[in-house]
Scaffold this motif. Structure first.
Motif, mmCIF file in Angstrom:
data_model
loop_
_atom_site.group_PDB
_atom_site.id
_atom_site.type_symbol
_atom_site.label_atom_id
_atom_site.label_comp_id
_atom_site.label_asym_id
_atom_site.label_seq_id
_atom_site.Cartn_x
_atom_site.Cartn_y
_atom_site.Cartn_z
ATOM 1 N N UNK A 167 99.674 52.129 50.913
ATOM 2 C CA UNK A 167 98.296 51.807 51.309
ATOM 3 C C UNK A 167 97.355 52.980 51.075
ATOM 4 N N UNK A 168 97.856 54.210 51.254
ATOM 5 C CA UNK A 168 97.003 55.394 51.093
ATOM 6 C C UNK A 168 96.535 55.580 49.658
ATOM 7 N N UNK A 169 97.242 54.979 48.683
ATOM 8 C CA UNK A 169 96.883 55.133 47.273
ATOM 9 C C UNK A 169 95.850 54.108 46.804
ATOM 10 N N UNK A 170 95.453 53.190 47.674
ATOM 11 C CA UNK A 170 94.444 52.189 47.321
ATOM 12 C C UNK A 170 93.054 52.812 47.483
ATOM 13 N N UNK A 171 92.276 52.797 46.399
ATOM 14 C CA UNK A 171 90.928 53.383 46.445
ATOM 15 C C UNK A 171 89.888 52.417 47.009
ATOM 16 N N UNK A 172 90.024 51.150 46.666
ATOM 17 C CA UNK A 172 89.052 50.149 47.120
ATOM 18 C C UNK A 172 89.788 48.873 47.504
ATOM 19 N N UNK A 173 89.276 48.194 48.539
ATOM 20 C CA UNK A 173 89.773 46.884 48.951
ATOM 21 C C UNK A 173 88.610 45.916 48.857
ATOM 22 N N UNK A 174 88.781 44.880 48.048
ATOM 23 C CA UNK A 174 87.716 43.886 47.865
ATOM 24 C C UNK A 174 88.128 42.598 48.557
ATOM 25 N N UNK A 175 87.352 42.186 49.550
ATOM 26 C CA UNK A 175 87.621 40.959 50.300
ATOM 27 C C UNK A 175 86.708 39.861 49.787
ATOM 28 N N UNK A 176 87.287 38.718 49.453
ATOM 29 C CA UNK A 176 86.494 37.605 48.956
ATOM 30 C C UNK A 176 87.004 36.304 49.568
ATOM 31 N N UNK A 177 86.235 35.230 49.412
ATOM 32 C CA UNK A 177 86.578 33.952 50.034
ATOM 33 C C UNK A 177 85.936 33.818 51.404
ATOM 34 N N UNK A 178 85.598 32.599 51.780
ATOM 35 C CA UNK A 178 84.858 32.361 53.024
ATOM 36 C C UNK A 178 85.520 32.911 54.266
ATOM 37 N N UNK A 179 86.848 32.818 54.364
ATOM 38 C CA UNK A 179 87.533 33.261 55.576
ATOM 39 C C UNK A 179 87.614 34.774 55.695
ATOM 40 N N UNK A 180 87.226 35.501 54.634
ATOM 41 C CA UNK A 180 87.211 36.962 54.721
ATOM 42 C C UNK A 180 86.158 37.452 55.705
ATOM 43 N N UNK A 181 85.249 36.560 56.102
ATOM 44 C CA UNK A 181 84.190 36.927 57.044
ATOM 45 C C UNK A 181 84.652 36.870 58.501
ATOM 46 N N UNK A 234 92.121 48.433 59.856
ATOM 47 C CA UNK A 234 93.230 49.169 60.466
ATOM 48 C C UNK A 234 94.121 49.815 59.409
ATOM 49 N N UNK A 235 94.365 49.112 58.311
ATOM 50 C CA UNK A 235 95.295 49.607 57.295
ATOM 51 C C UNK A 235 94.641 50.566 56.291
ATOM 52 N N UNK A 236 93.350 50.332 55.975
ATOM 53 C CA UNK A 236 92.730 51.087 54.889
ATOM 54 C C UNK A 236 91.479 51.867 55.303
ATOM 55 N N UNK A 237 90.914 51.548 56.474
ATOM 56 C CA UNK A 237 89.672 52.188 56.888
ATOM 57 C C UNK A 237 88.471 51.432 56.341
ATOM 58 N N UNK A 238 87.446 51.320 57.146
ATOM 59 C CA UNK A 238 86.266 50.543 56.775
ATOM 60 C C UNK A 238 85.553 51.062 55.548
ATOM 61 N N UNK A 239 85.642 52.366 55.268
ATOM 62 C CA UNK A 239 84.904 52.948 54.144
ATOM 63 C C UNK A 239 85.448 52.504 52.788
ATOM 64 N N UNK A 240 86.667 52.003 52.740
ATOM 65 C CA UNK A 240 87.241 51.565 51.462
ATOM 66 C C UNK A 240 87.041 50.068 51.216
ATOM 67 N N UNK A 241 86.461 49.351 52.150
ATOM 68 C CA UNK A 241 86.333 47.895 52.051
ATOM 69 C C UNK A 241 85.011 47.516 51.414
#
Length: 431
Positions: free
Chosen positions: A373-387, A397-404
């Motif tokens: 998980x620490x090697x992921x630079x960006x997390x892109x959330x898509x789809x209606x339920x991502x809200x 919790x896993x990646x930190x809000x700044x990477x989302x």
């Protein structure tokens, strides 16, 4: 369709369908639908049928937001079907009887696409060189058969394009998101649809690189927005419709069979409950029930075709809980009125097991790619339920809000699929 279009990206979703065209210049345009009922680039994955002697086989149909309009105008004389994508991989589903006429999955899909093309106002009249169709990593349903789903998709899309290719839906979203990046990155895309949740990991090179995106791994699970709706129905509504109640039979007190409630909680089956046999069984059950009123409410909802407005009310309260700690479920139709408060904490508890399984699917994608998980630079959330806050909390919790990152929750997949269709070699993209 513009004759210069090189690729069509088609995101045929459980809840919504979106299409986009690429013209060979590295850009893609979303198809905007025309007409009074249009809702921009988002076309509801729904069908409405009604009897018409002048129509083929005596049954006329409409799709998208126009299907909703036809249903609301005459609910008792029509049949409304949505979320039919969820049965694509199910061997248990052979055909649906609508006004006595059998409709296979591909029959429903072909009629849906016909109306989608019509409402595109000429933008989809010509065939592109390639059609890139999104598919879930794992199909919805118990023991899904991907080979069966592919066969049904092929039949549904026959004649829709010259070349037909299938790409995992989160890879489409990843390619779309990559266009927003200005430096190399390893990204995780989480696509929360109506029927499935899918993950893809992609390595993105610097802008202008010969290979901008390289897919690394994907995983998925047949749990998403529709399942969350079912949890609300199960916990909040079904107890008001007889679930947990009893009836008398030959001097014994028995539990009301759960099959009726399982059907009522599933959109793909609820629409088919309005038949004489089911209603007669429910009336006999109501007569023998210890408390007949709840079964009476279920009968009224089925008889008066209140499935769509009921589930629309469920969707409204689910969306309300994304922005508030408490919301009120309200429904009034078919002679049935329901009002009940729901808290965000209750909803989170109801979907707790689903969230854990979704997180497990994400871990599977990371393990396949051999990436921490620490090697992921960006997390892109898509789809209606991502809200949904409980969904976002997993990633914070896993990646930190700044990477989302978010955006284009309903359109990013189709946009990216069209761009993938411009690639000279599709081998590493197709599923």
């Amino acid at each position: 369709m513009d004759s210069s279009a090189s690729a069509l990206g088609l995101d045929f979703g459980t809840t919504n369908t979106v299409a986009a065209l690429a013209n060979g210049s590295g850009e893609a345009q979303l198809i905007e639908f025309a007409g009074e009922a249009a809702t921009g680039a988002v076309f509801r994955s729904a069908l409405c049928f009604w009897e018409d002697e002048g129509a083929w086989n005596g049954v006329a149909h409409e799709a998208g937001p126009w299907a909703i309009g036809e249903y609301l105008e005459s609910p008792l004389d029509s049949r409304f079907v949505q979320s039919f994508k969820t049965v694509a991989a199910s061997a248990l589903f052979e055909r649906a009887l609508i006004f006595g006429k059998p409709f296979r999955f591909e029959d429903l899909g072909q009629r849906f696409l016909q109306r989608l093309v019509t409402h595109a106002g000429g933008q989809l009249d010509a065939r592109p060189a390639r059609v890139i169709v999104g598919r879930p990593v794992e199909y919805a349903g118990a023991r899904p058969d991907p080979t069966l789903a592919r066969r049904r998709y092929d039949a549904m899309l026959e004649g829709f394009g010259v070349e037909l290719h299938y790409v995992y839906e989160p890879l489409g979203a990843a390619y779309s998101y990559a266009a927003r990046l200005t430096e190399p990155a390893t990204i995780l895309v989480a696509d929360f649809g109506g029927g499935t949740t899918d993950f893809s990991l992609v390595r993105v090179a610097e802008p202008g690189a010969a290979r901008r995106c390289v897919p690394l791994a994907s995983s998925g699970i047949g749990i998403a927005g529709d399942r969350f709706d079912q949890r609300i129905v199960d916990k909040l509504l079904l107890p008001l419709l007889g679930k947990g109640g009893t009836y008398r039979s030959f001097g014994k007190l028995l539990d009301i069979p759960g099959g009726y409630f399982a059907d009522f909680a599933d959109w793909s089956r609820l629409a088919m409950m309005r038949n004489r046999r089911t209603l007669e069984e429910l009336r006999r059950l109501q007569k023998d029930a210890t408390d007949p009123a709840p079964i009476g409410r279920m009968i009224a909802l089925i008889e008066n075709e209140q499935g769509f407005p009921l589930y629309d009310a469920v969707g409204q309260v689910k969306r309300a809980l994304s922005g508030a700690e408490e919301a009120e479920f309200r429904f009034d139709g078919g002679g049935v009125a329901i009002a009940a408060p729901v808290t965000r904490a209750e909803f989170k508890e109801w979907i707790g097991d689903d969230l854990r399984r979704i997180e497990g699917a994400m871990d599977a994608a990371l393990a396949k790619a051999g990436i921490e998980a620490a090697a992921i630079d960006r997390v892109f959330l898509t789809g209606g339920s991502s809200l949904i806050p409980a969904i976002r909390a997993i990633f914070e919790r896993r990646f930190g809000g700044e990477r989302i990152a978010t955006g284009g929750e309903l359109t990013s997949i189709a946009h990216g699929l069209a761009l993938i269709g411009e690639q000279p070699d599709l081998a590493e993209w197709v599923a």
